[in-house]
Design a protein around this motif. Sequence first.
Motif, PDB file in Angstrom:
ATOM      1  N   LEU A 195     -41.261 -82.537  33.843  1.00  0.00           N
ATOM      2  CA  LEU A 195     -41.076 -81.081  33.851  1.00  0.00           C
ATOM      3  C   LEU A 195     -40.811 -80.540  32.461  1.00  0.00           C
ATOM      4  N   LYS A 196     -41.512 -79.436  32.133  1.00  0.00           N
ATOM      5  CA  LYS A 196     -41.291 -78.744  30.867  1.00  0.00           C
ATOM      6  C   LYS A 196     -41.284 -77.254  31.154  1.00  0.00           C
ATOM      7  N   ARG A 197     -40.295 -76.544  30.601  1.00  0.00           N
ATOM      8  CA  ARG A 197     -40.116 -75.122  30.915  1.00  0.00           C
ATOM      9  C   ARG A 197     -40.750 -74.227  29.858  1.00  0.00           C
ATOM     10  N   VAL A 198     -41.371 -73.151  30.328  1.00  0.00           N
ATOM     11  CA  VAL A 198     -41.887 -72.102  29.445  1.00  0.00           C
ATOM     12  C   VAL A 198     -40.908 -70.933  29.521  1.00  0.00           C
ATOM     13  N   ASP A 199     -40.245 -70.641  28.432  1.00  0.00           N
ATOM     14  CA  ASP A 199     -39.250 -69.565  28.380  1.00  0.00           C
ATOM     15  C   ASP A 199     -39.972 -68.255  28.052  1.00  0.00           C
ATOM     16  N   LEU A 200     -40.243 -67.473  29.080  1.00  0.00           N
ATOM     17  CA  LEU A 200     -41.005 -66.235  28.892  1.00  0.00           C
ATOM     18  C   LEU A 200     -40.260 -65.236  28.022  1.00  0.00           C
ATOM     19  N   LYS A 201     -38.987 -65.085  28.280  1.00  0.00           N
ATOM     20  CA  LYS A 201     -38.218 -64.066  27.573  1.00  0.00           C
ATOM     21  C   LYS A 201     -38.178 -64.345  26.067  1.00  0.00           C
ATOM     22  N   PRO A 248     -36.793 -72.024  48.740  1.00  0.00           N
ATOM     23  CA  PRO A 248     -37.666 -72.491  47.651  1.00  0.00           C
ATOM     24  C   PRO A 248     -37.106 -73.747  46.992  1.00  0.00           C
ATOM     25  N   VAL A 249     -38.001 -74.630  46.585  1.00  0.00           N
ATOM     26  CA  VAL A 249     -37.577 -75.899  46.001  1.00  0.00           C
ATOM     27  C   VAL A 249     -37.025 -75.710  44.592  1.00  0.00           C
ATOM     28  N   ASN A 250     -37.356 -74.572  43.958  1.00  0.00           N
ATOM     29  CA  ASN A 250     -36.935 -74.344  42.577  1.00  0.00           C
ATOM     30  C   ASN A 250     -36.720 -72.853  42.371  1.00  0.00           C
ATOM     31  N   PRO A 251     -35.763 -72.457  41.551  1.00  0.00           N
ATOM     32  CA  PRO A 251     -35.538 -71.025  41.322  1.00  0.00           C
ATOM     33  C   PRO A 251     -36.692 -70.350  40.581  1.00  0.00           C
ATOM     34  N   GLU A 252     -37.488 -71.116  39.837  1.00  0.00           N
ATOM     35  CA  GLU A 252     -38.660 -70.577  39.151  1.00  0.00           C
ATOM     36  C   GLU A 252     -39.910 -71.320  39.614  1.00  0.00           C
ATOM     37  N   LEU A 253     -41.077 -70.745  39.352  1.00  0.00           N
ATOM     38  CA  LEU A 253     -42.328 -71.359  39.774  1.00  0.00           C
ATOM     39  C   LEU A 253     -42.552 -72.682  39.039  1.00  0.00           C
ATOM     40  N   ILE A 254     -43.169 -73.618  39.731  1.00  0.00           N
ATOM     41  CA  ILE A 254     -43.577 -74.890  39.124  1.00  0.00           C
ATOM     42  C   ILE A 254     -45.087 -75.036  39.259  1.00  0.00           C
ATOM     43  N   TYR A 255     -45.770 -75.146  38.127  1.00  0.00           N
ATOM     44  CA  TYR A 255     -47.202 -75.455  38.095  1.00  0.00           C
ATOM     45  C   TYR A 255     -47.317 -76.939  37.796  1.00  0.00           C
ATOM     46  N   MET A 279     -38.400 -52.844  45.238  1.00  0.00           N
ATOM     47  CA  MET A 279     -38.844 -53.916  44.341  1.00  0.00           C
ATOM     48  C   MET A 279     -37.726 -54.301  43.378  1.00  0.00           C
ATOM     49  N   ASP A 280     -37.057 -53.305  42.805  1.00  0.00           N
ATOM     50  CA  ASP A 280     -35.979 -53.585  41.863  1.00  0.00           C
ATOM     51  C   ASP A 280     -34.747 -54.168  42.561  1.00  0.00           C
ATOM     52  N   ARG A 281     -34.568 -53.797  43.819  1.00  0.00           N
ATOM     53  CA  ARG A 281     -33.398 -54.274  44.549  1.00  0.00           C
ATOM     54  C   ARG A 281     -33.600 -55.679  45.108  1.00  0.00           C
ATOM     55  N   GLU A 282     -34.784 -55.951  45.651  1.00  0.00           N
ATOM     56  CA  GLU A 282     -35.018 -57.222  46.345  1.00  0.00           C
ATOM     57  C   GLU A 282     -35.868 -58.214  45.555  1.00  0.00           C
ATOM     58  N   GLY A 283     -36.651 -57.724  44.602  1.00  0.00           N
ATOM     59  CA  GLY A 283     -37.479 -58.624  43.805  1.00  0.00           C
ATOM     60  C   GLY A 283     -36.636 -59.488  42.889  1.00  0.00           C
ATOM     61  N   GLU A 284     -37.162 -60.636  42.533  1.00  0.00           N
ATOM     62  CA  GLU A 284     -36.442 -61.566  41.661  1.00  0.00           C
ATOM     63  C   GLU A 284     -37.048 -61.561  40.269  1.00  0.00           C
ATOM     64  N   THR A 285     -36.228 -61.324  39.273  1.00  0.00           N
ATOM     65  CA  THR A 285     -36.684 -61.367  37.888  1.00  0.00           C
ATOM     66  C   THR A 285     -36.715 -62.813  37.410  1.00  0.00           C
ATOM     67  N   HIS A 286     -37.861 -63.239  36.929  1.00  0.00           N
ATOM     68  CA  HIS A 286     -38.013 -64.602  36.413  1.00  0.00           C
ATOM     69  C   HIS A 286     -38.264 -64.556  34.907  1.00  0.00           C
ATOM     70  N   ASP A 287     -37.426 -65.262  34.187  1.00  0.00           N
ATOM     71  CA  ASP A 287     -37.531 -65.307  32.727  1.00  0.00           C
ATOM     72  C   ASP A 287     -38.336 -66.504  32.239  1.00  0.00           C
ATOM     73  N   GLY A 288     -38.872 -67.287  33.165  1.00  0.00           N
ATOM     74  CA  GLY A 288     -39.644 -68.454  32.763  1.00  0.00           C
ATOM     75  C   GLY A 288     -40.289 -69.119  33.965  1.00  0.00           C
ATOM     76  N   PHE A 289     -41.026 -70.177  33.714  1.00  0.00           N
ATOM     77  CA  PHE A 289     -41.582 -71.018  34.768  1.00  0.00           C
ATOM     78  C   PHE A 289     -41.706 -72.431  34.222  1.00  0.00           C
ATOM     79  N   GLU A 290     -42.007 -73.378  35.094  1.00  0.00           N
ATOM     80  CA  GLU A 290     -42.075 -74.777  34.663  1.00  0.00           C
ATOM     81  C   GLU A 290     -43.474 -75.346  34.885  1.00  0.00           C
ATOM     82  N   ILE A 291     -43.855 -76.242  34.005  1.00  0.00           N
ATOM     83  CA  ILE A 291     -45.095 -76.994  34.142  1.00  0.00           C
ATOM     84  C   ILE A 291     -44.726 -78.467  34.281  1.00  0.00           C
TER      85      ILE A 291
END
Length: 391
Positions: A83-89, A195-202, A65-77
């Motif tokens: 488009l507007k980004r939510v900065d989780l970190k 993927p169309v975007n590096p982070e999730l888009i809602y 999980m730590d090797r292959e999983g992707e850390t996401h610091d935000g997502f977009e709405i």
Amino acid sequence: MKTQVCIIGGGPSGLLLSQLLDLKGIDTIVLEKHSREYVLGRIRAGVLEHGFAELMREAECGERMDREGETHDGFEISDNGVLKRVDLKTYSGGSSVIVYGQTELTRDLYEARDKRGGKVIHNVEDVKLHDLNAQTPPFVTYRDGDDIRRIDCDFVIGADGFHGPSRKAIPAGVLREYEKVYPFGWLGVLSRTKPVNPELIYARHERGFALCSLRSQVLSRYYIQVPLTDTVEDWSDEAFWEELKKRLPEEVAARLETGPSIEKSIAPLRSFVAEPMRWGNLFLAGDAAHIVPPTGARGLNTAASDIHYLYHAMVDHYLKGDDTGLEQYSGKALARVWKTQRFSWLLTSMLHTFPDANPYDQKIQAADIDYLFSSEAAKSMLAENYVGLPF
């Protein structure tokens, strides 16, 4: 057979609890209705709260999980194309989420149980729970061909999903159920595309909600809101991609890579909670006790919080002789469950198009989005819930 803890359900929740308890020297047997291949073939959410990730590491299952999983610091709405980004970190105090498919997570847990010689029995039928609230210890029976097998144990964990036998073993006069059914579902497509975007888009759109997610850099997961009357057969791959593009911002739709669907399914949306989550020596966990809409990916993560509470309660019981955690399990788990229900309801209500919404409802929904991005407190609330409330 005899064991200390009999776990019904060989999905990620049951396997995780079995692995954690085994590492503490507590014996378990896991019963699973389906084959391992079937369990590993189920396509599910892939956004993990930081607390779940820590639990996987504690279970000595987090290396891949730590090797292959992707850390996401935000997502977009996307609000009707903007488009507007939510900065989780920033807004959660430094936390993030990990995108790692549930299938891969379950595979890691199976491998860990195999390595430690864990007992996971597949293809069990007619599982029945006995003496759950009696003075004598409980036992579980199941059918193996023409034979009936019996497992004597101290505790039974019902991690067998919404349709399993565990919740049904609680008497109707004891069990209370709360449910909200939404008037739409999600049509989901898995494709071997970038993927169309590096982070999730809602995406909130007048045509209906859409979500751009991913499993890896070569595997994408997309969803669109559809009426409950629709079937998978109503949607060709071409029709799906065409509709998805209409609900995304133009610049996102322009770079969308399409391809044949690997998996396609429709999931109805509903919220469900059963109380209590303990009856006698039976403890419910995960979908056996609660279901949330997939908006916000809280389902698997909420199951993980149940496992966290159960794990520590069982360790305290067996290693310290302290039953406080067992006695408080239902109340503690449900307190977090209802907060998760609230968050999932909030996101679902804010981002979907409701067929019976009047103009007033639509204005309130638009105001919710406006408030979210004009308020630091609102963004902190969203980020705190998305990365996961503390256990």
